[in-house]
Design a protein around this motif. Structure first.
Motif, PDB file in Angstrom:
ATOM      1  N   ILE A 233       0.856  -1.180   0.000  1.00  0.00           N
ATOM      2  CA  ILE A 233       0.000   0.000   0.000  1.00  0.00           C
ATOM      3  C   ILE A 233       0.893   1.230   0.000  1.00  0.00           C
ATOM      4  O   ILE A 233       1.691   1.425   0.927  1.00  0.00           O
ATOM      5  N   GLN A 234       0.793   2.027  -1.025  1.00  0.00           N
ATOM      6  CA  GLN A 234       1.627   3.211  -1.188  1.00  0.00           C
ATOM      7  C   GLN A 234       0.840   4.468  -0.857  1.00  0.00           C
ATOM      8  O   GLN A 234      -0.206   4.724  -1.458  1.00  0.00           O
ATOM      9  N   GLY A 235       1.307   5.242   0.102  1.00  0.00           N
ATOM     10  CA  GLY A 235       0.713   6.537   0.335  1.00  0.00           C
ATOM     11  C   GLY A 235       1.056   7.476  -0.805  1.00  0.00           C
ATOM     12  O   GLY A 235       2.207   7.526  -1.247  1.00  0.00           O
ATOM     13  N   SER A 236       0.070   8.208  -1.302  1.00  0.00           N
ATOM     14  CA  SER A 236       0.313   9.095  -2.434  1.00  0.00           C
ATOM     15  C   SER A 236      -0.298  10.470  -2.201  1.00  0.00           C
ATOM     16  O   SER A 236      -1.468  10.582  -1.824  1.00  0.00           O
ATOM     17  N   ARG A 237       0.502  11.479  -2.503  1.00  0.00           N
ATOM     18  CA  ARG A 237       0.038  12.866  -2.469  1.00  0.00           C
ATOM     19  C   ARG A 237      -0.681  13.251  -3.747  1.00  0.00           C
ATOM     20  O   ARG A 237      -1.319  14.311  -3.797  1.00  0.00           O
ATOM     21  N   PHE A 238      -0.591  12.432  -4.763  1.00  0.00           N
ATOM     22  CA  PHE A 238      -0.977  12.846  -6.107  1.00  0.00           C
ATOM     23  C   PHE A 238      -2.172  12.091  -6.655  1.00  0.00           C
ATOM     24  O   PHE A 238      -2.349  11.996  -7.869  1.00  0.00           O
ATOM     25  N   ILE A 239      -2.992  11.551  -5.769  1.00  0.00           N
ATOM     26  CA  ILE A 239      -4.268  10.971  -6.173  1.00  0.00           C
ATOM     27  C   ILE A 239      -5.368  11.734  -5.420  1.00  0.00           C
ATOM     28  O   ILE A 239      -5.073  12.462  -4.469  1.00  0.00           O
ATOM     29  N   PRO A 240      -6.628  11.626  -5.859  1.00  0.00           N
ATOM     30  CA  PRO A 240      -7.694  12.367  -5.179  1.00  0.00           C
ATOM     31  C   PRO A 240      -7.709  12.124  -3.669  1.00  0.00           C
ATOM     32  O   PRO A 240      -7.654  10.975  -3.219  1.00  0.00           O
ATOM     33  N   GLY A 241      -7.739  13.214  -2.923  1.00  0.00           N
ATOM     34  CA  GLY A 241      -7.705  13.136  -1.469  1.00  0.00           C
ATOM     35  C   GLY A 241      -6.331  13.344  -0.885  1.00  0.00           C
ATOM     36  O   GLY A 241      -6.189  13.600   0.314  1.00  0.00           O
ATOM     37  N   GLY A 242      -5.298  13.244  -1.710  1.00  0.00           N
ATOM     38  CA  GLY A 242      -3.936  13.480  -1.261  1.00  0.00           C
ATOM     39  C   GLY A 242      -3.535  14.930  -1.464  1.00  0.00           C
ATOM     40  O   GLY A 242      -4.186  15.672  -2.196  1.00  0.00           O
ATOM     41  N   LYS A 243      -2.443  15.332  -0.823  1.00  0.00           N
ATOM     42  CA  LYS A 243      -2.015  16.725  -0.937  1.00  0.00           C
ATOM     43  C   LYS A 243      -0.522  16.845  -0.693  1.00  0.00           C
ATOM     44  O   LYS A 243       0.011  16.285   0.260  1.00  0.00           O
ATOM     45  N   ALA A 244       0.142  17.596  -1.556  1.00  0.00           N
ATOM     46  CA  ALA A 244       1.561  17.918  -1.389  1.00  0.00           C
ATOM     47  C   ALA A 244       1.672  19.374  -0.968  1.00  0.00           C
ATOM     48  O   ALA A 244       1.211  20.262  -1.687  1.00  0.00           O
ATOM     49  N   VAL A 245       2.273  19.616   0.183  1.00  0.00           N
ATOM     50  CA  VAL A 245       2.356  20.964   0.738  1.00  0.00           C
ATOM     51  C   VAL A 245       3.824  21.398   0.807  1.00  0.00           C
ATOM     52  O   VAL A 245       4.643  20.752   1.443  1.00  0.00           O
ATOM     53  N   ASN A 246       4.130  22.493   0.121  1.00  0.00           N
ATOM     54  CA  ASN A 246       5.469  23.097   0.143  1.00  0.00           C
ATOM     55  C   ASN A 246       6.562  22.140  -0.338  1.00  0.00           C
ATOM     56  O   ASN A 246       7.715  22.250   0.099  1.00  0.00           O
ATOM     57  N   THR A 247       6.212  21.231  -1.234  1.00  0.00           N
ATOM     58  CA  THR A 247       7.222  20.308  -1.747  1.00  0.00           C
ATOM     59  C   THR A 247       8.264  21.073  -2.566  1.00  0.00           C
ATOM     60  O   THR A 247       7.890  21.840  -3.459  1.00  0.00           O
ATOM     61  N   PRO A 248       9.565  20.894  -2.282  1.00  0.00           N
ATOM     62  CA  PRO A 248      10.586  21.568  -3.090  1.00  0.00           C
ATOM     63  C   PRO A 248      10.408  21.250  -4.578  1.00  0.00           C
ATOM     64  O   PRO A 248      10.165  20.101  -4.953  1.00  0.00           O
ATOM     65  N   LEU A 249      10.538  22.274  -5.411  1.00  0.00           N
ATOM     66  CA  LEU A 249      10.295  22.115  -6.845  1.00  0.00           C
ATOM     67  C   LEU A 249      11.187  21.036  -7.453  1.00  0.00           C
ATOM     68  O   LEU A 249      10.738  20.247  -8.295  1.00  0.00           O
ATOM     69  N   SER A 250      12.445  20.991  -7.044  1.00  0.00           N
ATOM     70  CA  SER A 250      13.367  20.000  -7.609  1.00  0.00           C
ATOM     71  C   SER A 250      12.889  18.574  -7.333  1.00  0.00           C
ATOM     72  O   SER A 250      13.051  17.678  -8.167  1.00  0.00           O
ATOM     73  N   ARG A 251      12.270  18.373  -6.190  1.00  0.00           N
ATOM     74  CA  ARG A 251      11.768  17.042  -5.843  1.00  0.00           C
ATOM     75  C   ARG A 251      10.550  16.677  -6.685  1.00  0.00           C
ATOM     76  O   ARG A 251      10.422  15.536  -7.136  1.00  0.00           O
ATOM     77  N   GLU A 252       9.665  17.623  -6.881  1.00  0.00           N
ATOM     78  CA  GLU A 252       8.489  17.344  -7.706  1.00  0.00           C
ATOM     79  C   GLU A 252       8.910  17.009  -9.138  1.00  0.00           C
ATOM     80  O   GLU A 252       8.382  16.076  -9.751  1.00  0.00           O
ATOM     81  N   ILE A 253       9.846  17.776  -9.680  1.00  0.00           N
ATOM     82  CA  ILE A 253      10.299  17.529 -11.049  1.00  0.00           C
ATOM     83  C   ILE A 253      10.939  16.151 -11.164  1.00  0.00           C
ATOM     84  O   ILE A 253      10.624  15.374 -12.072  1.00  0.00           O
ATOM     85  N   GLY A 254      11.839  15.832 -10.230  1.00  0.00           N
ATOM     86  CA  GLY A 254      12.506  14.532 -10.265  1.00  0.00           C
ATOM     87  C   GLY A 254      11.528  13.382 -10.121  1.00  0.00           C
ATOM     88  O   GLY A 254      11.655  12.346 -10.798  1.00  0.00           O
ATOM     89  N   LEU A 255      10.538  13.556  -9.252  1.00  0.00           N
ATOM     90  CA  LEU A 255       9.553  12.506  -9.038  1.00  0.00           C
ATOM     91  C   LEU A 255       8.702  12.273 -10.278  1.00  0.00           C
ATOM     92  O   LEU A 255       8.555  11.139 -10.754  1.00  0.00           O
ATOM     93  N   HIS A 256       8.139  13.361 -10.836  1.00  0.00           N
ATOM     94  CA  HIS A 256       7.182  13.223 -11.933  1.00  0.00           C
ATOM     95  C   HIS A 256       7.844  12.889 -13.265  1.00  0.00           C
ATOM     96  O   HIS A 256       7.226  12.222 -14.114  1.00  0.00           O
ATOM     97  N   LEU A 257       9.079  13.347 -13.472  1.00  0.00           N
ATOM     98  CA  LEU A 257       9.730  13.126 -14.768  1.00  0.00           C
ATOM     99  C   LEU A 257      10.644  11.913 -14.805  1.00  0.00           C
ATOM    100  O   LEU A 257      10.901  11.368 -15.885  1.00  0.00           O
ATOM    101  N   ILE A 258      11.148  11.492 -13.649  1.00  0.00           N
ATOM    102  CA  ILE A 258      12.128  10.393 -13.645  1.00  0.00           C
ATOM    103  C   ILE A 258      11.662   9.230 -12.767  1.00  0.00           C
ATOM    104  O   ILE A 258      11.471   8.110 -13.235  1.00  0.00           O
ATOM    105  N   HIS A 259      11.484   9.508 -11.484  1.00  0.00           N
ATOM    106  CA  HIS A 259      11.304   8.438 -10.505  1.00  0.00           C
ATOM    107  C   HIS A 259      10.030   7.634 -10.737  1.00  0.00           C
ATOM    108  O   HIS A 259      10.087   6.403 -10.942  1.00  0.00           O
ATOM    109  N   ALA A 260       8.879   8.286 -10.702  1.00  0.00           N
ATOM    110  CA  ALA A 260       7.608   7.573 -10.856  1.00  0.00           C
ATOM    111  C   ALA A 260       7.474   6.891 -12.220  1.00  0.00           C
ATOM    112  O   ALA A 260       7.024   5.736 -12.289  1.00  0.00           O
ATOM    113  N   PRO A 261       7.848   7.551 -13.338  1.00  0.00           N
ATOM    114  CA  PRO A 261       7.744   6.856 -14.632  1.00  0.00           C
ATOM    115  C   PRO A 261       8.595   5.595 -14.712  1.00  0.00           C
ATOM    116  O   PRO A 261       8.150   4.585 -15.275  1.00  0.00           O
ATOM    117  N   LEU A 262       9.818   5.633 -14.160  1.00  0.00           N
ATOM    118  CA  LEU A 262      10.685   4.458 -14.246  1.00  0.00           C
ATOM    119  C   LEU A 262      10.177   3.318 -13.371  1.00  0.00           C
ATOM    120  O   LEU A 262      10.186   2.150 -13.790  1.00  0.00           O
TER     121      LEU A 262
END
Length: 277
Positions: A146-175
């Motif tokens: 069971i993976q906790g996710s900020r990026f599905i309905p009901g989840g929320k990312a607050v003050n996430t550093p931009l570099s982390r969001e970019i790395g997650l969405h463009l590299i980490h999660a897709p791979l």
């Protein structure tokens, strides 16, 4: 001649001779009450982990609370304080390794105690620990990863550093999604839960010294999705970074992030499969 009593880790190694995990000490503060436990991974988190444990205390009515310490020296985990917060046990790693070594320590102890599932969360106060009952419900429904996710309905990312969001969405999660054959939306988030069935699987073999840093989170996400016998799910969570000041993390900006990418590429390439050396 009477034999001297063995400690907890010796008994686990005797009962499970193939398991590899670091040396550790156990301070069992309270008795087991529930079929699941939540393991909080910490090292020198100071007031952050103390405030988190204070918030988590009401959850002790639903799940056993365990602190898995990497060797803190800041005095934040004194036994009297932990007892006052209804903590079940303090596990203190004495052997080598970082997060994945702490995880192997915690899993070995939890399985030896007969827990049917383990929720895992960082001890730096960033996560919405009030969502832990959602993980419990999904474990009860037979989910294994069971993976906790900020990026599905009901989840929320607050003050996430931009570099982390970019790395997650463009590299980490897709791979991770590509290797898993299934979409994963928040693969760097350590707020998760695992069934005992998954952790005990000898073909997945989590108790290997190859897992030292961030390998286990990535490996288990991929393997649980690839194998048809396991049920996986994401559940909405909130992760909050401070507006100002230093980001609470153990990953250094350059060397740490380069290591994370290396571990990610290894996991995606199957380097941690049991048959690999």
């Amino acid at each position: 001649m009477t034999k001297a009593p063995t400690n907890k880790q010796d008994r686990i190694r005797r009962d499970h001779p193939g398991w590899e995990f670091p040396d550790f000490e156990v301070n069992e503060i309270n008795k087991k009450k529930h079929k699941y436990c939540v393991c909080i991974f910490v090292i020198n988190e100071g007031e952050r982990v103390q405030k988190q444990l204070q918030k988590m205390k009401p959850l002790a009515k639903q799940i056993d609370i365990v602190v898995a310490d990497g060797g803190s020296t800041d005095g934040s985990l004194e036994a009297d304080f932990l007892k006052s917060q209804d903590v079940r046990a303090l596990l203190t790693k004495r052997g080598k390794g970082k997060l994945s070594a702490q995880m192997r320590m915690a899993f070995a102890w939890a399985l030896s105690e007969g827990y049917e599932g383990v929720v895992v969360v960082d001890g730096n106060g960033k996560d919405s620990i009030e969502r832990i009952p959602d993980f419990i419900k999904l474990l009860d429904q037979g989910y294994d990863h069971i993976q906790g996710s900020r990026f599905i309905p009901g989840g929320k990312a607050v003050n996430t550093p931009l570099s982390r969001e970019i790395g997650l969405h463009l590299i980490h999660a897709p791979l991770i999604s590509l290797a898993a054959g299934q979409k994963h939306t928040d693969t760097t988030n350590g707020f998760r839960a695992y069934s005992a069935r998954l952790l005990k699987d000898p073909d997945i073999a989590v108790f290997r010294d190859i897992f030292q840093t961030y390998e286990l989170h990535y490996y288990l996400a991929i393997e649980s999705s690839r194998r048809k016998q396991y049920k996986t799910a994401e559940t909405p969570v909130v992760r909050t970074y401070p507006k100002k000041g230093k980001t609470p993390t153990k990953i250094s900006p350059i060397k740490g992030n380069m290591h994370v990418l290396k571990v990610l590429f290894y996991a995606v390439a199957g380097k941690y499969h049991k048959h690999k050396k």
